[in-house]
Design an enzyme around this catalytic site. Structure first.
Site, PDB file in Angstrom:
ATOM      1  N   SER A  72       0.833  -1.206   0.000  1.00 37.02           N
ATOM      2  CA  SER A  72       0.000   0.000   0.000  1.00 37.02           C
ATOM      3  C   SER A  72       0.868   1.258   0.000  1.00 37.02           C
ATOM      4  O   SER A  72       0.450   2.312  -0.464  1.00 37.02           O
ATOM      5  CB  SER A  72      -0.883   0.007   1.245  1.00 37.02           C
ATOM      6  OG  SER A  72      -0.053  -0.048   2.402  1.00 37.02           O
ATOM      7  N   TYR A  97      -4.231   0.352   3.955  1.00 33.64           N
ATOM      8  CA  TYR A  97      -5.086  -0.836   3.842  1.00 33.64           C
ATOM      9  C   TYR A  97      -5.598  -1.297   5.207  1.00 33.64           C
ATOM     10  O   TYR A  97      -6.663  -1.881   5.311  1.00 33.64           O
ATOM     11  CB  TYR A  97      -4.292  -2.002   3.238  1.00 33.64           C
ATOM     12  CG  TYR A  97      -4.070  -1.925   1.754  1.00 33.64           C
ATOM     13  CD1 TYR A  97      -4.725  -0.966   0.967  1.00 33.64           C
ATOM     14  CD2 TYR A  97      -3.216  -2.819   1.117  1.00 33.64           C
ATOM     15  CE1 TYR A  97      -4.514  -0.909  -0.403  1.00 33.64           C
ATOM     16  CE2 TYR A  97      -3.013  -2.771  -0.250  1.00 33.64           C
ATOM     17  CZ  TYR A  97      -3.657  -1.820  -1.008  1.00 33.64           C
ATOM     18  OH  TYR A  97      -3.443  -1.780  -2.364  1.00 33.64           O
ATOM     19  N   CYS A 143       3.121  -7.131   1.688  1.00 27.65           N
ATOM     20  CA  CYS A 143       2.148  -6.514   2.589  1.00 27.65           C
ATOM     21  C   CYS A 143       1.397  -7.631   3.296  1.00 27.65           C
ATOM     22  O   CYS A 143       0.796  -8.490   2.638  1.00 27.65           O
ATOM     23  CB  CYS A 143       1.178  -5.661   1.766  1.00 27.65           C
ATOM     24  SG  CYS A 143      -0.205  -5.001   2.689  1.00 27.65           S
ATOM     25  N   ASN A 144       1.447  -7.628   4.612  1.00 28.78           N
ATOM     26  CA  ASN A 144       0.747  -8.675   5.377  1.00 28.78           C
ATOM     27  C   ASN A 144      -0.770  -8.549   5.238  1.00 28.78           C
ATOM     28  O   ASN A 144      -1.472  -9.555   5.154  1.00 28.78           O
ATOM     29  CB  ASN A 144       1.095  -8.569   6.865  1.00 28.78           C
ATOM     30  CG  ASN A 144       2.518  -8.993   7.160  1.00 28.78           C
ATOM     31  OD1 ASN A 144       2.774 -10.127   7.537  1.00 28.78           O
ATOM     32  ND2 ASN A 144       3.460  -8.093   6.989  1.00 28.78           N
ATOM     33  N   CYS A 152       3.520  -6.362   9.945  1.00 33.58           N
ATOM     34  CA  CYS A 152       3.179  -5.357   8.935  1.00 33.58           C
ATOM     35  C   CYS A 152       4.516  -4.941   8.362  1.00 33.58           C
ATOM     36  O   CYS A 152       5.460  -4.676   9.121  1.00 33.58           O
ATOM     37  CB  CYS A 152       2.478  -4.164   9.585  1.00 33.58           C
ATOM     38  SG  CYS A 152       2.359  -2.732   8.471  1.00 33.58           S
ATOM     39  N   THR A 153       4.599  -4.911   7.033  1.00 32.35           N
ATOM     40  CA  THR A 153       5.913  -4.661   6.422  1.00 32.35           C
ATOM     41  C   THR A 153       6.430  -3.249   6.693  1.00 32.35           C
ATOM     42  O   THR A 153       7.619  -2.984   6.538  1.00 32.35           O
ATOM     43  CB  THR A 153       5.868  -4.930   4.906  1.00 32.35           C
ATOM     44  OG1 THR A 153       4.798  -4.168   4.330  1.00 32.35           O
ATOM     45  CG2 THR A 153       5.659  -6.407   4.636  1.00 32.35           C
TER      46      THR A 153
HETATM   47  N1  DGL Z   1       2.385  -2.624   4.847  1.00 32.79           N
HETATM   48  C1  DGL Z   1       1.122  -3.184   5.056  1.00 32.79           C
HETATM   49  C2  DGL Z   1       1.142  -4.496   5.803  1.00 32.79           C
HETATM   50  O1  DGL Z   1       2.124  -5.198   5.761  1.00 32.79           O
HETATM   51  C3  DGL Z   1      -0.114  -2.368   5.271  1.00 32.79           C
HETATM   52  C4  DGL Z   1      -0.061  -1.004   5.831  1.00 32.79           C
HETATM   53  C5  DGL Z   1      -1.379  -0.282   5.604  1.00 32.79           C
HETATM   54  O2  DGL Z   1      -1.612   0.118   4.456  1.00 32.79           O
HETATM   55  O3  DGL Z   1      -2.171  -0.160   6.564  1.00 32.79           O
HETATM   56  O4  DGL Z   1       0.196  -4.890   6.414  1.00 32.79           O
END
Ligand code: DGL
Length: 271
Positions: A14, A45, A77-78, A191-192
């Site tokens: 995201s 996201y 992205c998780n 979360c990445t």
């Molecule tokens: N980097 C994303 C993840 O690993 C999401 C961050 C987001 O857009 O809230 O979940």
């Protein structure tokens, strides 16, 4: 199927979080051409519904694959992976690697048998997380906390904005304030975005006087998975600058340029 030497590896998130996945991948495969795609128009996201995420991501990946013809797509992205990985795999005819919460390494590393899962709100409520916790941490207390502010902190840090240390402290307190939280010795950064603010989290742990706390995430494992799935394919002889593509290019995105360049992404495009 023969793969063109110049065919890139596509990373998708995201926002800037996927850079924590791109970094280890570039270290392992230094000449791999890279496209880093961020859905800035859909960011964040983590506060969206499952239905929104599941509807949005496969279509976006489809457009990216059509434009850049990658050899492999990495959902860095998780949130997207735990909700939409199957939909993306069904929509694309190239291998798709997902990023799932590092619950297995956290369970392996925890001596106290209490570990935390720090992710987005959307990720920590996923049945996928229940399954991983049951499979790998059945004898553990698994504390979960969703933290949207920490996602924003990582974006701000990479834009070069001032950092509010209270955000990292509040994220940690979201875990340590739960029953058993005082015994937690490992946190899975699910979360990445969060490995990008690991130093801020470690400093917050120190300020709070917490015992030694270990942070784990999936970056290195995903790099090895990409190398495995592309084994035997031709790569260029020399590294080339990567491309960062955003679904919306605004001032915030333009201010990321120096950080993106630090990850070898020399050009910004709009999808
Ligand atoms: N980097 C994303 C993840 O690993 C999401 C961050 C987001 O857009 O809230 O979940």
């Amino acid at each position: 199927m023969t793969v063109a030497r110049q065919s890139p590896v596509l990373f998708f998130d995201s926002g800037v979080g996927g850079l924590s996945i791109l970094g280890p991948a570039r270290a392992l495969l230094p000449t791999a051409p890279v496209i880093y795609a961020a859905d800035s128009a859909g960011f964040p996201y983590g506060t969206r519904s499952e239905a929104e995420i599941a509807a949005r991501i496969p279509a976006l990946l489809g457009r990216l694959v059509e434009r850049y013809r990658p050899r492999i797509a990495v959902i860095a992205c998780n949130t997207a992976s735990t909700i939409a990985l199957q939909h993306v795999r069904a929509a694309l005819d190239i291998p798709v690697v997902g990023t799932v919460p590092a619950i297995k390494p956290a369970a392996l590393a925890s001596k106290t048998r209490v570990f935390g899962v720090l992710g987005t709100d959307a990720t920590v409520r996923q049945p996928y997380v229940d399954r991983l916790a049951a499979e790998h941490g059945a004898d553990c207390t698994v504390l979960r906390h969703g933290c949207a502010a920490l996602v924003q902190l990582a974006e701000a840090k990479l834009r070069g904005d001032p950092i509010d240390p209270h955000i990292a402290s509040a994220a940690l307190a979201g875990l340590t304030d739960q029953p058993g939280g005082d015994r937690m010795d490992v946190i899975a950064l699910a979360c990445t975005h969060f490995p990008l603010v690991e130093a801020e989290l470690a400093a917050a742990a120190q300020r709070a006087g917490l015992g030694p706390l270990r942070f784990v995430h999936g970056g290195e494992g995903i790099a090895r998975r990409i190398a495995f799935l592309t084994q035997g394919q031709p790569w260029p002889a020399m590294p080339s600058p990567g491309v960062a593509v955003f679904t919306r290019v605004d001032d915030d995105v333009r201010r990321l340029a120096p950080a993106l360049a630090g990850y070898g992404l020399g050009r910004i495009e709009q999808l």
